[in-house]
Design a protein around this motif. Structure first.
Motif, PDB file in Angstrom:
ATOM      1  N   GLU A  99       0.787  -1.227   0.000  1.00  0.00           N
ATOM      2  CA  GLU A  99       0.000   0.000   0.000  1.00  0.00           C
ATOM      3  C   GLU A  99       0.823   1.284   0.000  1.00  0.00           C
ATOM      4  OE1 GLU A  99      -3.400   0.085  -0.065  1.00  0.00           O
ATOM      5  OE2 GLU A  99      -3.410  -2.100  -0.195  1.00  0.00           O
ATOM      6  N   VAL A 100       1.874   1.320   0.814  1.00  0.00           N
ATOM      7  CA  VAL A 100       2.615   2.568   1.036  1.00  0.00           C
ATOM      8  C   VAL A 100       4.126   2.356   1.027  1.00  0.00           C
ATOM      9  CG1 VAL A 100       0.758   3.588   2.425  1.00  0.00           C
ATOM     10  CG2 VAL A 100       2.622   2.376   3.567  1.00  0.00           C
ATOM     11  N   ARG A 101       4.808   3.464   0.949  1.00  0.00           N
ATOM     12  CA  ARG A 101       6.264   3.513   1.053  1.00  0.00           C
ATOM     13  C   ARG A 101       6.605   4.637   2.019  1.00  0.00           C
ATOM     14  NH1 ARG A 101       7.343   4.882  -4.076  1.00  0.00           N
ATOM     15  NH2 ARG A 101       7.109   2.707  -4.635  1.00  0.00           N
ATOM     16  N   LEU A 102       7.545   4.400   2.924  1.00  0.00           N
ATOM     17  CA  LEU A 102       8.038   5.449   3.817  1.00  0.00           C
ATOM     18  C   LEU A 102       9.356   5.969   3.255  1.00  0.00           C
ATOM     19  CD1 LEU A 102       7.434   3.922   7.372  1.00  0.00           C
ATOM     20  CD2 LEU A 102       5.837   5.102   5.867  1.00  0.00           C
ATOM     21  N   ARG A 103       9.530   7.283   3.331  1.00  0.00           N
ATOM     22  CA  ARG A 103      10.783   7.894   2.867  1.00  0.00           C
ATOM     23  C   ARG A 103      11.106   9.073   3.767  1.00  0.00           C
ATOM     24  NH1 ARG A 103       9.755  12.803   0.815  1.00  0.00           N
ATOM     25  NH2 ARG A 103       7.877  13.175  -0.400  1.00  0.00           N
ATOM     26  N   ALA A 104      12.321   9.552   3.648  1.00  0.00           N
ATOM     27  CA  ALA A 104      12.740  10.716   4.420  1.00  0.00           C
ATOM     28  C   ALA A 104      11.946  11.944   3.984  1.00  0.00           C
ATOM     29  CB  ALA A 104      14.227  10.980   4.204  1.00  0.00           C
TER      30      ALA A 104
ATOM     31  N   ASP B 278      15.891  14.492   5.528  1.00  0.00           N
ATOM     32  CA  ASP B 278      16.961  13.488   5.465  1.00  0.00           C
ATOM     33  C   ASP B 278      17.360  12.940   6.828  1.00  0.00           C
ATOM     34  OD1 ASP B 278      17.053  13.787   2.663  1.00  0.00           O
ATOM     35  OD2 ASP B 278      18.329  15.540   2.886  1.00  0.00           O
ATOM     36  N   PHE B 279      16.397  12.801   7.721  1.00  0.00           N
ATOM     37  CA  PHE B 279      16.599  12.233   9.059  1.00  0.00           C
ATOM     38  C   PHE B 279      17.640  13.010   9.864  1.00  0.00           C
ATOM     39  CE2 PHE B 279      15.511   8.553   6.265  1.00  0.00           C
ATOM     40  CZ  PHE B 279      14.219   8.398   6.706  1.00  0.00           C
ATOM     41  N   SER B 280      17.689  14.326   9.669  1.00  0.00           N
ATOM     42  CA  SER B 280      18.712  15.151  10.315  1.00  0.00           C
ATOM     43  C   SER B 280      18.309  15.669  11.691  1.00  0.00           C
ATOM     44  CB  SER B 280      19.061  16.329   9.410  1.00  0.00           C
ATOM     45  OG  SER B 280      17.909  17.113   9.158  1.00  0.00           O
ATOM     46  N   SER B 281      17.074  15.427  12.122  1.00  0.00           N
ATOM     47  CA  SER B 281      16.609  15.924  13.413  1.00  0.00           C
ATOM     48  C   SER B 281      17.407  15.303  14.548  1.00  0.00           C
ATOM     49  CB  SER B 281      15.124  15.600  13.595  1.00  0.00           C
ATOM     50  OG  SER B 281      14.707  15.949  14.884  1.00  0.00           O
ATOM     51  N   THR B 282      17.658  16.100  15.569  1.00  0.00           N
ATOM     52  CA  THR B 282      18.384  15.603  16.747  1.00  0.00           C
ATOM     53  C   THR B 282      17.489  15.617  17.984  1.00  0.00           C
ATOM     54  OG1 THR B 282      19.219  17.827  17.187  1.00  0.00           O
ATOM     55  CG2 THR B 282      20.630  16.355  15.877  1.00  0.00           C
ATOM     56  N   ASN B 283      16.175  15.582  17.787  1.00  0.00           N
ATOM     57  CA  ASN B 283      15.241  15.681  18.914  1.00  0.00           C
ATOM     58  C   ASN B 283      14.598  14.337  19.282  1.00  0.00           C
ATOM     59  OD1 ASN B 283      13.573  15.385  16.750  1.00  0.00           O
ATOM     60  ND2 ASN B 283      12.469  17.299  16.997  1.00  0.00           N
TER      61      ASN B 283
END
Length: 148
Positions: A15-20, A64-69
Motif C-alpha cells: 500500500e505505502v512507502r516510507l521515505r525521508a 533526510d533524518f537530520s533531526s536531533t530531537n
C-alpha cells in the motif's frame, strides 16, 4: 535517474512507502496544517494559524533524518509516489527501550488502510531493528483520550 526496483524494499508494503522528509515537502506540511480537527488530535491543542516559513523550517529541520530531537520523521507515499501523510518514531528512550509514534494521513487519503500499513512498517523497524521493546500508545478519539 535510473528506475528503482522497490520489490524487496524494507520500507514498503503493498500500500505505502516510507521515505525521508525532504525540504521540498514544505508545501504538503503547510496544507495539512489547515485540517484543524486532525491537527488538534495530533497536537492535543489548537495551533496558531500556519505560516509558509514555519512549514519550510519544519521540513528543513527534519529533512533526510537530520533531526536531533529523538524523533525520526517519515513522509508516507502511496505507490504512485504521491505524498499522503507523515509518520514519526518519537520519544525514543534507548536506555529503557521505549518509544511513541505520531501519524497523520491527509484528509483525502483517509480510510484506505494507508495508516495501518505505515504503522506496521514502522513498528517492525522499532521492535526488530532498533530493539526497542515498549510502545507507549495514546489514542485520541474525538477529544476523549484512550490510554493502553
Amino acid at each position: 535517474m535510473q528506475n528503482i526496483d522497490y520489490s524487496n524494499y524494507y520500507w514498503q508494503d503493498d500500500e505505502v512507502r516510507l521515505r525521508a522528509i525532504q525540504a521540498e515537502d514544505w508545501e504538503s506540511c503547510y496544507i495539512s496544517a489547515f485540517d484543524t480537527p486532525a491537527r488538534r488530535l495530533l497536537q492535543t491543542a489548537i495551533e496558531l494559524p500556519p505560516t509558509i516559513s514555519e512549514a519550510k523550517k519544519f521540513a528543513e529541520e527534519n529533512a533526510d533524518f537530520s533531526s536531533t530531537n529523538r524523533r525520526i520523521m517519515f513522509t508516507i507515499e502511496n505507490l504512485n509516489c504521491e505524498s499522503i501523510g507523515g509518520i514519526n518514531l518519537n520519544s525514543i528512550d534507548e536506555r529503557n527501550g521505549t518509544f511513541s509514534i505520531g501519524i497523520v494521513i491527509d484528509k483525502e487519503h483517509r480510510g484506505k488502510g494507508y495508516g495501518t500499513s505505515a504503522m506496521k512498517i514502522l513498528l517492525k523497524y522499532a521492535f526488530l531493528e532498533r530493539r526497542l521493546n515498549k510502545f507507549n500508545d495514546r489514542v485520541l478519539e474525538g477529544m476523549k483520550v484512550l490510554r493502553r
